[in-house]
Design a protein around this motif. Structure first.
Motif, PDB file in Angstrom:
ATOM      1  N   GLU A 217       0.770  -1.029  -0.160  1.00 46.17           N
ATOM      2  CA  GLU A 217      -0.185   0.120   0.244  1.00 46.17           C
ATOM      3  C   GLU A 217       0.904   1.278   0.015  1.00 46.17           C
ATOM      4  O   GLU A 217       1.834   1.268   0.930  1.00 46.17           O
ATOM      5  CB  GLU A 217      -0.713   0.001   1.342  1.00 46.17           C
ATOM      6  N   ALA A 218       0.590   2.259  -0.768  1.00 49.14           N
ATOM      7  CA  ALA A 218       1.190   3.382  -0.984  1.00 49.14           C
ATOM      8  C   ALA A 218       0.386   4.600  -0.264  1.00 49.14           C
ATOM      9  O   ALA A 218      -0.706   4.761  -0.834  1.00 49.14           O
ATOM     10  CB  ALA A 218       1.755   3.839  -2.379  1.00 49.14           C
ATOM     11  N   ALA A 219       0.788   5.425   0.362  1.00 49.83           N
ATOM     12  CA  ALA A 219      -0.237   6.681   0.933  1.00 49.83           C
ATOM     13  C   ALA A 219      -0.082   7.625  -0.275  1.00 49.83           C
ATOM     14  O   ALA A 219      -1.138   8.400  -0.314  1.00 49.83           O
ATOM     15  CB  ALA A 219       0.443   7.329   1.984  1.00 49.83           C
ATOM     16  N   LEU A 220       0.775   7.899  -1.134  1.00 56.27           N
ATOM     17  CA  LEU A 220       0.822   8.893  -1.997  1.00 56.27           C
ATOM     18  C   LEU A 220       1.851   8.601  -3.219  1.00 56.27           C
ATOM     19  O   LEU A 220       2.680   7.835  -3.198  1.00 56.27           O
ATOM     20  CB  LEU A 220       1.259  10.129  -1.195  1.00 56.27           C
ATOM     21  N   ALA A 221       1.523   9.095  -4.327  1.00 60.26           N
ATOM     22  CA  ALA A 221       2.514   9.219  -5.544  1.00 60.26           C
ATOM     23  C   ALA A 221       2.245  10.660  -5.808  1.00 60.26           C
ATOM     24  O   ALA A 221       1.593  11.393  -5.888  1.00 60.26           O
ATOM     25  CB  ALA A 221       1.879   8.310  -6.671  1.00 60.26           C
ATOM     26  N   MET A 222       3.546  11.021  -6.531  1.00 58.57           N
ATOM     27  CA  MET A 222       3.534  12.314  -6.914  1.00 58.57           C
ATOM     28  C   MET A 222       4.410  12.652  -8.085  1.00 58.57           C
ATOM     29  O   MET A 222       5.410  11.821  -8.434  1.00 58.57           O
ATOM     30  CB  MET A 222       4.560  13.139  -6.053  1.00 58.57           C
ATOM     31  N   PHE A 223       3.988  12.988  -9.266  1.00 53.69           N
ATOM     32  CA  PHE A 223       4.519  13.359 -10.483  1.00 53.69           C
ATOM     33  C   PHE A 223       4.514  14.734 -10.951  1.00 53.69           C
ATOM     34  O   PHE A 223       3.662  15.662 -10.485  1.00 53.69           O
ATOM     35  CB  PHE A 223       3.709  12.443 -11.658  1.00 53.69           C
ATOM     36  N   ALA A 245      -4.476   4.653 -15.441  1.00 52.53           N
ATOM     37  CA  ALA A 245      -5.054   3.491 -15.251  1.00 52.53           C
ATOM     38  C   ALA A 245      -4.400   2.854 -13.885  1.00 52.53           C
ATOM     39  O   ALA A 245      -5.329   2.067 -13.381  1.00 52.53           O
ATOM     40  CB  ALA A 245      -4.845   2.743 -16.466  1.00 52.53           C
ATOM     41  N   ALA A 246      -3.442   2.737 -13.590  1.00 51.06           N
ATOM     42  CA  ALA A 246      -2.589   2.156 -12.560  1.00 51.06           C
ATOM     43  C   ALA A 246      -2.955   2.724 -11.175  1.00 51.06           C
ATOM     44  O   ALA A 246      -3.434   1.996 -10.413  1.00 51.06           O
ATOM     45  CB  ALA A 246      -1.118   2.260 -12.506  1.00 51.06           C
ATOM     46  N   ILE A 247      -3.378   4.087 -11.301  1.00 49.27           N
ATOM     47  CA  ILE A 247      -3.861   4.598 -10.109  1.00 49.27           C
ATOM     48  C   ILE A 247      -5.345   4.414  -9.898  1.00 49.27           C
ATOM     49  O   ILE A 247      -5.702   4.109  -8.596  1.00 49.27           O
ATOM     50  CB  ILE A 247      -3.814   6.270 -10.249  1.00 49.27           C
ATOM     51  N   ARG A 248      -6.159   4.301 -10.841  1.00 48.01           N
ATOM     52  CA  ARG A 248      -7.523   3.654 -10.755  1.00 48.01           C
ATOM     53  C   ARG A 248      -7.512   2.171 -10.241  1.00 48.01           C
ATOM     54  O   ARG A 248      -8.377   2.070  -9.253  1.00 48.01           O
ATOM     55  CB  ARG A 248      -8.284   3.676 -12.051  1.00 48.01           C
ATOM     56  N   ASP A 249      -6.708   1.509 -10.618  1.00 47.67           N
ATOM     57  CA  ASP A 249      -6.575   0.005 -10.134  1.00 47.67           C
ATOM     58  C   ASP A 249      -6.182  -0.088  -8.637  1.00 47.67           C
ATOM     59  O   ASP A 249      -6.673  -1.224  -8.035  1.00 47.67           O
ATOM     60  CB  ASP A 249      -5.639  -0.613 -11.113  1.00 47.67           C
ATOM     61  N   HIS A 250      -5.209   0.949  -8.291  1.00 47.90           N
ATOM     62  CA  HIS A 250      -4.868   0.619  -6.964  1.00 47.90           C
ATOM     63  C   HIS A 250      -5.301   1.750  -5.796  1.00 47.90           C
ATOM     64  O   HIS A 250      -4.997   1.447  -4.709  1.00 47.90           O
ATOM     65  CB  HIS A 250      -3.366   0.741  -6.851  1.00 47.90           C
ATOM     66  N   GLU A 251      -6.138   2.523  -6.281  1.00 50.98           N
ATOM     67  CA  GLU A 251      -6.628   3.529  -5.506  1.00 50.98           C
ATOM     68  C   GLU A 251      -5.841   4.214  -4.644  1.00 50.98           C
ATOM     69  O   GLU A 251      -5.843   4.442  -3.221  1.00 50.98           O
ATOM     70  CB  GLU A 251      -7.926   2.795  -4.418  1.00 50.98           C
ATOM     71  N   VAL A 252      -4.821   4.716  -5.114  1.00 48.53           N
ATOM     72  CA  VAL A 252      -3.694   5.591  -4.690  1.00 48.53           C
ATOM     73  C   VAL A 252      -3.898   7.160  -4.888  1.00 48.53           C
ATOM     74  O   VAL A 252      -4.737   7.349  -5.656  1.00 48.53           O
ATOM     75  CB  VAL A 252      -2.429   5.160  -5.089  1.00 48.53           C
ATOM     76  N   LEU A 253      -3.733   8.038  -3.852  1.00 48.58           N
ATOM     77  CA  LEU A 253      -3.652   9.323  -3.845  1.00 48.58           C
ATOM     78  C   LEU A 253      -2.627   9.770  -4.824  1.00 48.58           C
ATOM     79  O   LEU A 253      -1.398   9.479  -4.383  1.00 48.58           O
ATOM     80  CB  LEU A 253      -3.837  10.115  -2.614  1.00 48.58           C
ATOM     81  N   MET A 254      -2.937  10.841  -5.554  1.00 44.66           N
ATOM     82  CA  MET A 254      -1.854  11.176  -6.382  1.00 44.66           C
ATOM     83  C   MET A 254      -2.057  12.499  -6.343  1.00 44.66           C
ATOM     84  O   MET A 254      -2.937  13.378  -6.402  1.00 44.66           O
ATOM     85  CB  MET A 254      -1.805  10.763  -7.925  1.00 44.66           C
ATOM     86  N   VAL A 255      -0.611  13.232  -6.361  1.00 43.59           N
ATOM     87  CA  VAL A 255      -0.398  14.661  -6.361  1.00 43.59           C
ATOM     88  C   VAL A 255       0.255  15.041  -7.834  1.00 43.59           C
ATOM     89  O   VAL A 255       1.164  14.498  -8.171  1.00 43.59           O
ATOM     90  CB  VAL A 255       0.724  15.158  -5.284  1.00 43.59           C
ATOM     91  N   GLU A 256      -0.462  15.981  -8.497  1.00 42.47           N
ATOM     92  CA  GLU A 256       0.217  16.384  -9.856  1.00 42.47           C
ATOM     93  C   GLU A 256       0.706  17.891  -9.548  1.00 42.47           C
ATOM     94  O   GLU A 256       0.133  18.742  -9.050  1.00 42.47           O
ATOM     95  CB  GLU A 256      -0.979  16.505 -10.980  1.00 42.47           C
ATOM     96  N   ASP A 257       2.103  18.038  -9.762  1.00 42.63           N
ATOM     97  CA  ASP A 257       2.873  19.089  -9.831  1.00 42.63           C
ATOM     98  C   ASP A 257       2.802  20.012 -11.125  1.00 42.63           C
ATOM     99  O   ASP A 257       3.478  19.617 -11.894  1.00 42.63           O
ATOM    100  CB  ASP A 257       4.153  19.079  -9.053  1.00 42.63           C
ATOM    101  N   LEU A 258       2.018  21.104 -10.926  1.00 42.87           N
ATOM    102  CA  LEU A 258       1.747  21.991 -12.281  1.00 42.87           C
ATOM    103  C   LEU A 258       2.710  23.356 -12.289  1.00 42.87           C
ATOM    104  O   LEU A 258       2.440  24.160 -12.730  1.00 42.87           O
ATOM    105  CB  LEU A 258       0.361  22.360 -12.328  1.00 42.87           C
ATOM    106  N   THR A 259       3.595  23.166 -11.257  1.00 41.99           N
ATOM    107  CA  THR A 259       4.235  24.570 -11.029  1.00 41.99           C
ATOM    108  C   THR A 259       4.859  25.080 -12.318  1.00 41.99           C
ATOM    109  O   THR A 259       4.902  26.268 -12.518  1.00 41.99           O
ATOM    110  CB  THR A 259       5.577  24.461  -9.920  1.00 41.99           C
ATOM    111  N   MET A 260       5.685  24.086 -13.206  1.00 38.87           N
ATOM    112  CA  MET A 260       6.119  24.661 -14.404  1.00 38.87           C
ATOM    113  C   MET A 260       5.430  24.712 -15.631  1.00 38.87           C
ATOM    114  O   MET A 260       5.769  24.861 -16.592  1.00 38.87           O
ATOM    115  CB  MET A 260       7.488  23.780 -14.538  1.00 38.87           C
ATOM    116  N   ALA A 261       4.047  24.227 -15.401  1.00 30.94           N
ATOM    117  CA  ALA A 261       3.360  23.766 -16.699  1.00 30.94           C
ATOM    118  C   ALA A 261       3.314  25.087 -17.430  1.00 30.94           C
ATOM    119  O   ALA A 261       2.788  24.932 -18.791  1.00 30.94           O
ATOM    120  CB  ALA A 261       1.902  23.318 -16.102  1.00 30.94           C
ATOM    121  N   ASP A 262       3.076  26.494 -16.861  1.00 32.73           N
ATOM    122  CA  ASP A 262       2.922  27.540 -17.877  1.00 32.73           C
ATOM    123  C   ASP A 262       4.147  27.759 -18.646  1.00 32.73           C
ATOM    124  O   ASP A 262       4.234  28.745 -19.655  1.00 32.73           O
ATOM    125  CB  ASP A 262       2.600  28.844 -17.074  1.00 32.73           C
TER     126      ASP A 262
END
Length: 453
Positions: A217-223, A245-262
């Protein structure tokens, strides 16, 4: 000192229950004050890594062997608070003070007009700014209301709040490697077990991610999918769907860092992952990369219940972000799209200058693709990034070693060199880095092929 002890525990060199030297004995042995040892032991005790008992001394706590990587030895963070000034600092991916920053302004009247409470405590952020952030996200394909936004002191503040809310000692966190060093620092200090998955040209490898999720079990994933920190690459849309798809299969909370997206050089990027799965992802971002690092305003986008939970925690921590900073961002919003276009253009021009200068001065350095952001990810011929970083400092240039954003002993043959300074300074920096590289090669007794100049 505290981090050195953490490393010894992580490496299995100090077992559970091992009694550490007394404060006085350790101070004498390594030549520091007793107060330094007291502070280090207190820090370890606060993190639950050691147990201190009157009359029994200090010993390693049970069940605290948390894998810790090289990211805890982040010399860049140390230099920011205690190191000498460096003539040319190419270690920081942030815009420098310029006319855009000079025009930023706000006053208390702006704060009150933006909806601040009379007492000035606004833990969730200025209502007007929350509405504005929600509007910008909605325009980017992420339907958002103000109730789904919390204003933070930069993206680092957002990540710190999420870490405090969701991670406990021993929890697993999954990241790609390399990744943002500040995240590794926060996760490690929370006592989390940080597991890294490798990347390829399209982003984190889905098969490795699925195996990491299946391992426990993972508490968090971040990309960091868009303008990745530190590589500067952007994840393909197909890869985003595969990871989701992997996140949905394993119900893990994910953080998406959009700091540089602009800061994508093309001005375009695949849909944000939070746009593809808005109910499963917490997104974070910041205005610091398009306005100024000294303007500490970031945000979290999540469901309203999560925002309220984080807001209550925020109240206990610091009662909210500085309102004048928030008002300055609000004042800049009418021109923000224009500012972003200017930042992209400037970054792309300076990336080209630095790439050309390094290619001329250091042709044996392998410079990676950069889709946006403020830094070049460079592979060295040998695994000696730490030596190059130290030699560069001796020549008045600060750069970052690849190990600070990696786990264990990965990417020790990489450096990150940022290009936010003026073109003539970048050219001078490349010349100094060539001298530093020659010094490293001479010290190692090795030879290198240098460009004929």
């Amino acid at each position: 000192m505290a981090e050195a002890i953490v490393d010894l525990v992580a490496q299995g060199l100090l077992d559970e229950g091992t009694r550490l030297p007394t404060e006085r004995a350790l101070a004498q042995q390594i030549g520091v004050s007793r107060g330094t040892v007291v502070a280090a032991y207190a820090d370890l005790a606060d993190r639950g890594l050691v147990v201190r008992r009157q009359g029994s001394g200090t010993s390693v706590a049970a069940g605290r062997r948390t894998p810790v990587g090289r990211h805890l030895r982040n010399d860049g963070f140390t230099r920011q608070v205690s190191g000498p000034a460096v003539a040319i600092d190419l270690s920081l991916a942030a815009p420098v003070y310029d006319d855009v920053v000079a025009r930023l302004q706000a006053n208390t009247a702006d704060v009150m007009a933006a909806g601040a409470a009379p007492h000035g405590y606004t833990p969730l952020g200025l209502p007007a700014l929350r509405h504005a952030i929600a509007g910008r996200l909605s325009a980017q394909g992420v339907p958002t209301t103000a109730a789904q936004v919390l204003v933070t002191p930069g993206a680092q503040g957002a990540l710190q709040l999420i870490t405090a809310a969701y991670l406990r000692a021993g929890d697993r966190v999954i990241v790609d490697t390399p990744t943002y060093p500040g995240a590794l620092e926060l996760f490690s200090r929370a006592g989390a077990q940080v597991d890294g998955i490798p990347r390829d040209h399209a982003g984190p490898r889905p098969g490795h991610f699925e195996r990491a999720l299946a391992d426990g079990e993972a508490a968090l994933a971040m990309f960091v999918p868009t303008c990745h920190n530190p590589t500067g690459t952007t994840m393909s849309e197909r890869r985003r769907h595969e990871l989701l798809a992997a996140i949905r299969d394993h119900e893990v909370l994910m953080v998406e860092d959009l700091t540089m997206a602009d800061l994508s050089f093309s001005g375009e990027a695949p849909p944000h992952m939070v746009a593809l799965a808005p109910d499963r992802i917490i997104a974070i971002g910041s205005f610091s990369k398009v306005l100024w690092g000294g303007l500490r305003v970031g945000w979290i986008r999540a469901d309203p219940a999560t925002i309220l939970r984080l807001g209550r925690l925020r109240t206990a921590q610091d009662m909210g972000s500085g309102l004048l900073d928030q008002a300055a961002v609000l004042a800049a919003l009418p021109q923000l799209d224009e500012i972003i276009v200017g930042r992209r253009r400037l970054a792309q021009e300076r990336e080209a200058v630095l790439r050309a200068a390094l290619t001329e001065q250091l042709p044996e350095w392998e410079i990676g693709r950069c889709d946006g952001g403020y830094g070049l990810w460079i592979k060295l011929p040998q695994a000696n990034a730490a030596q190059v970083v130290n030699a560069a400092l001796q020549h008045g240039v600060a750069i970052a070693g690849g190990g600070v954003g990696s786990l264990d002993d990965q990417h020790l043959d990489h450096v990150r060199v940022c290009f936010t300074l003026a073109p003539e300074i970048l050219v001078e920096a490349a010349s100094r880095l060539r001298a530093a590289w020659q010094q490293v090669c001479a010290d190692d007794g090795t030879t290198t092929i240098l460009a004929a100049v």
